[in-house]
Structure formats: structure tokens, C-alpha cells
Design a protein around this motif. Structure first.
Motif, PDB file in Angstrom:
ATOM      1  N   MET A 152      -3.091   5.983 -46.300  1.00 22.32           N
ATOM      2  CA  MET A 152      -4.414   6.175 -45.692  1.00 22.32           C
ATOM      3  C   MET A 152      -5.026   7.534 -46.007  1.00 22.32           C
ATOM      4  N   LEU A 153      -4.240   8.460 -46.532  1.00 21.61           N
ATOM      5  CA  LEU A 153      -4.731   9.821 -46.782  1.00 21.61           C
ATOM      6  C   LEU A 153      -5.762   9.847 -47.900  1.00 21.61           C
ATOM      7  N   LYS A 154      -6.830  10.620 -47.672  1.00 23.00           N
ATOM      8  CA  LYS A 154      -7.850  10.844 -48.693  1.00 23.00           C
ATOM      9  C   LYS A 154      -8.335  12.285 -48.572  1.00 23.00           C
ATOM     10  N   THR A 155      -8.632  12.908 -49.703  1.00 19.13           N
ATOM     11  CA  THR A 155      -9.171  14.267 -49.688  1.00 19.13           C
ATOM     12  C   THR A 155     -10.676  14.198 -49.435  1.00 19.13           C
ATOM     13  N   ALA A 156     -11.270  15.347 -49.142  1.00 20.64           N
ATOM     14  CA  ALA A 156     -12.718  15.421 -48.902  1.00 20.64           C
ATOM     15  C   ALA A 156     -13.486  14.954 -50.143  1.00 20.64           C
ATOM     16  N   GLU A 157     -12.975  15.284 -51.337  1.00 23.11           N
ATOM     17  CA  GLU A 157     -13.630  14.864 -52.586  1.00 23.11           C
ATOM     18  C   GLU A 157     -13.640  13.335 -52.715  1.00 23.11           C
ATOM     19  N   GLU A 158     -12.523  12.694 -52.326  1.00 25.13           N
ATOM     20  CA  GLU A 158     -12.443  11.231 -52.404  1.00 25.13           C
ATOM     21  C   GLU A 158     -13.413  10.576 -51.416  1.00 25.13           C
ATOM     22  N   TYR A 159     -13.500  11.131 -50.185  1.00 27.65           N
ATOM     23  CA  TYR A 159     -14.453  10.589 -49.216  1.00 27.65           C
ATOM     24  C   TYR A 159     -15.886  10.778 -49.706  1.00 27.65           C
ATOM     25  N   ALA A 160     -16.179  11.932 -50.299  1.00 30.76           N
ATOM     26  CA  ALA A 160     -17.523  12.204 -50.816  1.00 30.76           C
ATOM     27  C   ALA A 160     -17.879  11.220 -51.931  1.00 30.76           C
ATOM     28  N   ALA A 161     -16.942  10.954 -52.814  1.00 32.39           N
ATOM     29  CA  ALA A 161     -17.187  10.019 -53.910  1.00 32.39           C
ATOM     30  C   ALA A 161     -17.426   8.601 -53.383  1.00 32.39           C
ATOM     31  N   LEU A 162     -16.686   8.201 -52.354  1.00 34.84           N
ATOM     32  CA  LEU A 162     -16.862   6.868 -51.765  1.00 34.84           C
ATOM     33  C   LEU A 162     -18.255   6.706 -51.161  1.00 34.84           C
ATOM     34  N   ARG A 163     -18.750   7.788 -50.545  1.00 33.74           N
ATOM     35  CA  ARG A 163     -20.038   7.718 -49.857  1.00 33.74           C
ATOM     36  C   ARG A 163     -21.209   8.136 -50.736  1.00 33.74           C
ATOM     37  N   GLY A 164     -20.927   8.580 -51.960  1.00 28.93           N
ATOM     38  CA  GLY A 164     -21.992   8.975 -52.867  1.00 28.93           C
ATOM     39  C   GLY A 164     -22.676  10.265 -52.453  1.00 28.93           C
ATOM     40  N   LYS A 165     -21.935  11.170 -51.847  1.00 25.35           N
ATOM     41  CA  LYS A 165     -22.482  12.450 -51.398  1.00 25.35           C
ATOM     42  C   LYS A 165     -21.650  13.582 -51.972  1.00 25.35           C
TER      43      LYS A 165
END
Length: 172
Positions: A152-165
């Protein structure tokens, strides 16, 4: 069969992996003629650089069960998102009634974990982490809950890429 095919077929698996046997259980099946004894092994495999996997193997002899479990663990390997030597955020892994709380820790803390959870984290290469097992200390459920939490772990960069931000938009 060409020479390259033969070399690829006979090649040994990668030996740079860290393998740890978490538990070996003797399983007895009562049948008409008596009792059948078999063994179930739980093994975790990692490269110490952020890849880890767990597998179970069952056989009539302990070494065969460990070998099967090791192959299953190698097939199940995945990459963990890490931040320096720890995890990017707190997460709770759940499997059955077992829960494992994984918390990031400061550098120099070490691996604060017990039993099966410690072995998973050591082979994965995470050096600073705090954990707590809740609900069960069964090694199989603890390992599977830890693996579920690590997935379940994700870095801030991965979350940003998922959300397009961008990372700054998400962090604030």
C-alpha cells in the motif's frame, strides 16, 4: 536445442537474494492406514534494496518444502516505495484477523519489530521502522499482513503522478 537455450535452461537463479525461513509447521493428516506427516514452510526473500516477497511450500520433507516456498517467494517479489532508509508514511496492513501497523522512524532507530515482521523488513532493506502487531502473532498472518501493508505504500511523487498534479500542490 541451441547452445543459448541450453545455457538459459541450466542457469542458476540469482544468488544475490536474502532468504529467511520464517516458520516450518508439521502437518498431520489422519487417513485410513494411519497418519501422513507433511511439512509446510514459510519463507521470505528480498534483495535488501527494496524488493521483497513471501511464499509457502508444502512437501513430505523439510528441505523440499523450504525450496518450494523459496521459489514461490521469488515469483511473488515486488518493489517497495521507500523514502531514504524508511517508509514514506504510516500504514496498517491487514490479513485475516491480523493487523500490522508500520510507522516511519528517524534515521538510526533501527528495525523495531518482532518475530515474523522483523524478518520481512530485514530482507526488504528497510533500516529504520517501528511496527506493532495487533490481533494475532501467528507468523503466516503477520507476514501476509506486513506484505499487504508494504504493497500500500506510495511516495508523494507517485500520488502526484496518479492525480496529475505536482508534489507541491499535494503537500500544500
Amino acid at each position: 536445442m541451441a547452445r543459448n537455450d541450453r545455457e538459459r535452461f541450466n542457469r542458476e537463479p540469482k544468488d544475490d537474494l536474502i532468504k529467511k525461513t520464517v516458520s516450518v509447521n508439521r502437518v498431520t493428516k489422519v487417513v485410513k492406514g494411519g497418519r501422513n506427516m507433511r511439512f509446510a514452510a514459510l519463507v521470505v526473500v528480498g534483495d535488501g534494496k527494496g524488493r521483497v516477497g513471501a511464499g509457502m511450500g508444502k512437501a513430505a520433507e523439510v528441505p523440499e518444502a523450504i525450496e518450494k516456498a523459496t521459489k514461490a517467494a521469488q515469483k511473488a517479489m515486488f518493489t517497495i516505495s521507500t523514502k531514504d532508509r524508511t517508509i514514506p508514511h504510516a500504514v496498517t496492513g491487514v490479513y485475516g484477523r491480523g493487523k500490522v501497523l508500520l510507522l516511519p522512524a528517524e534515521e538510526g532507530t533501527g528495525v523495531i519489530a518482532g518475530g515474523a515482521v522483523r524478518q520481512v523488513l530485514e530482507v526488504s532493506g528497510i533500516a529504520d521502522i517501528r511496527t506493532k502487531c495487533i490481533g494475532t502473532n501467528n507468523p503466516i498472518n503477520s507476514v501476509k499482513a506486513t506484505i499487504a501493508g508494504l504493497k500500500m505504500l506510495k511516495t508523494a511523487e507517485e500520488y502526484a503522478a496518479l492525480r496529475g498534479k505536482t508534489v507541491e500542490e499535494i503537500i500544500g
